[in-house]
Structure formats: structure tokens, C-alpha cells
Design a protein around this motif. Sequence first.
Motif, PDB file in Angstrom:
ATOM      1  N   TYR A  21      -4.867  -7.358  -7.531  1.00 18.57           N
ATOM      2  CA  TYR A  21      -5.027  -5.903  -7.578  1.00 18.57           C
ATOM      3  C   TYR A  21      -6.478  -5.469  -7.379  1.00 18.57           C
ATOM      4  O   TYR A  21      -6.735  -4.327  -7.081  1.00 18.57           O
ATOM      5  CB  TYR A  21      -4.542  -5.349  -8.917  1.00 18.57           C
ATOM      6  CG  TYR A  21      -3.060  -5.507  -9.136  1.00 18.57           C
ATOM      7  CD1 TYR A  21      -2.168  -4.658  -8.500  1.00 18.57           C
ATOM      8  CD2 TYR A  21      -2.562  -6.498  -9.961  1.00 18.57           C
ATOM      9  CE1 TYR A  21      -0.798  -4.793  -8.689  1.00 18.57           C
ATOM     10  CE2 TYR A  21      -1.193  -6.636 -10.161  1.00 18.57           C
ATOM     11  CZ  TYR A  21      -0.324  -5.785  -9.524  1.00 18.57           C
ATOM     12  OH  TYR A  21       1.019  -5.924  -9.710  1.00 18.57           O
ATOM     13  N   CYS A  55      -3.271   6.580  -0.295  1.00 18.70           N
ATOM     14  CA  CYS A  55      -4.130   5.931  -1.288  1.00 18.70           C
ATOM     15  C   CYS A  55      -5.474   5.587  -0.636  1.00 18.70           C
ATOM     16  O   CYS A  55      -5.532   4.798   0.304  1.00 18.70           O
ATOM     17  CB  CYS A  55      -3.430   4.675  -1.796  1.00 18.70           C
ATOM     18  SG  CYS A  55      -4.462   3.513  -2.695  1.00 18.70           S
ATOM     19  N   TYR A  84       0.831  -1.204   0.000  1.00 20.83           N
ATOM     20  CA  TYR A  84       0.000   0.000   0.000  1.00 20.83           C
ATOM     21  C   TYR A  84       0.864   1.252   0.000  1.00 20.83           C
ATOM     22  O   TYR A  84       2.084   1.190   0.119  1.00 20.83           O
ATOM     23  CB  TYR A  84      -0.895   0.005   1.250  1.00 20.83           C
ATOM     24  CG  TYR A  84      -0.109   0.287   2.503  1.00 20.83           C
ATOM     25  CD1 TYR A  84      -0.049   1.572   3.035  1.00 20.83           C
ATOM     26  CD2 TYR A  84       0.607  -0.718   3.142  1.00 20.83           C
ATOM     27  CE1 TYR A  84       0.708   1.847   4.170  1.00 20.83           C
ATOM     28  CE2 TYR A  84       1.361  -0.454   4.275  1.00 20.83           C
ATOM     29  CZ  TYR A  84       1.409   0.828   4.780  1.00 20.83           C
ATOM     30  OH  TYR A  84       2.161   1.098   5.886  1.00 20.83           O
ATOM     31  N   THR A  85       0.199   2.393  -0.155  1.00 24.87           N
ATOM     32  CA  THR A  85       0.814   3.690   0.123  1.00 24.87           C
ATOM     33  C   THR A  85      -0.119   4.408   1.096  1.00 24.87           C
ATOM     34  O   THR A  85      -1.338   4.212   1.052  1.00 24.87           O
ATOM     35  CB  THR A  85       1.021   4.554  -1.145  1.00 24.87           C
ATOM     36  OG1 THR A  85      -0.250   4.795  -1.743  1.00 24.87           O
ATOM     37  CG2 THR A  85       1.944   3.880  -2.130  1.00 24.87           C
ATOM     38  N   CYS A 136      -2.206  -3.783  -3.572  1.00 27.45           N
ATOM     39  CA  CYS A 136      -1.829  -5.077  -4.139  1.00 27.45           C
ATOM     40  C   CYS A 136      -1.645  -6.060  -2.980  1.00 27.45           C
ATOM     41  O   CYS A 136      -1.055  -5.705  -1.965  1.00 27.45           O
ATOM     42  CB  CYS A 136      -0.532  -4.939  -4.931  1.00 27.45           C
ATOM     43  SG  CYS A 136       0.082  -6.498  -5.603  1.00 27.45           S
ATOM     44  N   THR A 153       2.562  -3.313 -10.295  1.00 25.56           N
ATOM     45  CA  THR A 153       2.168  -2.242 -11.217  1.00 25.56           C
ATOM     46  C   THR A 153       1.307  -1.170 -10.565  1.00 25.56           C
ATOM     47  O   THR A 153       1.221  -0.064 -11.093  1.00 25.56           O
ATOM     48  CB  THR A 153       1.427  -2.815 -12.437  1.00 25.56           C
ATOM     49  OG1 THR A 153       0.288  -3.557 -11.984  1.00 25.56           O
ATOM     50  CG2 THR A 153       2.341  -3.717 -13.253  1.00 25.56           C
ATOM     51  N   SER A 154       0.646  -1.497  -9.460  1.00 24.63           N
ATOM     52  CA  SER A 154      -0.171  -0.499  -8.769  1.00 24.63           C
ATOM     53  C   SER A 154      -0.489  -0.971  -7.356  1.00 24.63           C
ATOM     54  O   SER A 154      -0.234  -2.119  -7.006  1.00 24.63           O
ATOM     55  CB  SER A 154      -1.465  -0.224  -9.541  1.00 24.63           C
ATOM     56  OG  SER A 154      -2.306  -1.359  -9.517  1.00 24.63           O
ATOM     57  N   CYS A 210      -6.420   1.961  -0.946  1.00 27.14           N
ATOM     58  CA  CYS A 210      -5.609   1.164  -0.018  1.00 27.14           C
ATOM     59  C   CYS A 210      -6.239   1.157   1.369  1.00 27.14           C
ATOM     60  O   CYS A 210      -6.254   0.125   2.051  1.00 27.14           O
ATOM     61  CB  CYS A 210      -4.181   1.704   0.066  1.00 27.14           C
ATOM     62  SG  CYS A 210      -3.252   1.594  -1.474  1.00 27.14           S
ATOM     63  N   SER A 215       9.428  -4.006  -5.376  1.00 19.01           N
ATOM     64  CA  SER A 215       8.487  -3.545  -6.410  1.00 19.01           C
ATOM     65  C   SER A 215       9.028  -3.815  -7.815  1.00 19.01           C
ATOM     66  O   SER A 215       8.265  -4.138  -8.720  1.00 19.01           O
ATOM     67  CB  SER A 215       8.127  -2.075  -6.222  1.00 19.01           C
ATOM     68  OG  SER A 215       9.245  -1.256  -6.362  1.00 19.01           O
TER      69      SER A 215
END
Length: 105
Positions: free
Chosen positions: A87, A29, A25-26, A73, A69-70, A32, A63
Motif C-alpha cells: 500500500y 485517486c 487503482y481508482t 495497492c 483496504t485501500s 494512484c 476486493s
Amino acid sequence: MKELSQQELLDIVNRQEESFAVFLYTPFCGTCKVTERMLEIIMTMQPSLPLYKSNINFLPQISREWQVTSVPCIAIFEQGHDKQLIYRMQSVDELYRKLLPLSSK
């Protein structure tokens, strides 16, 4: 869900002794955050589930190697098998069904 650093995550992957999943995650987000809430519900139902989380911003090597890719995840590692990257998280029920086999291994 325990937060893992890149090195801790690589150590678990390299041991290949256990099946587990990691939520990538970020912090800013929104999707997320929704996914994390879904995973918290699953962890309430299955507290022994081997599920970790890691901030992708601090995982440059992973990563690249995993070709993430995003986010969000979820990477699922089953003992003796390749990883599976998820995803799309539609519902708690769908995620629960994908992660439940990890608790029996």
C-alpha cells in the motif's frame, strides 16, 4: 501495463503458472496517478515485467477475497506463494526492487 477485467484477473490467479503483479487503482485517486507514473518508469526499464492493472471499482469479488483496504495497492503473486499487498509506494527505486524478482521467474 495491460488493463484486466475481474474475470481475466481471476483466470490468471487460478492458473498459478506465473508470478505477476497487479496495480489496483481508482481513476480519480491522485495517489494512484502518482503510483501509475512510477510503474510506467519501471515498465520502461523492464518491459517484460508481468505487471497488470485493474480498476478496483469493477472488482467486487477480488476486493472482498483479497481484503484490499485501500488504493493504490499492488498485489504481488509469486508462483507457489501467497500474495503480498503493498500500500505504501515511497519511490521508483523501492518499487523496482520489490517487482524486479518477478521478471526473472
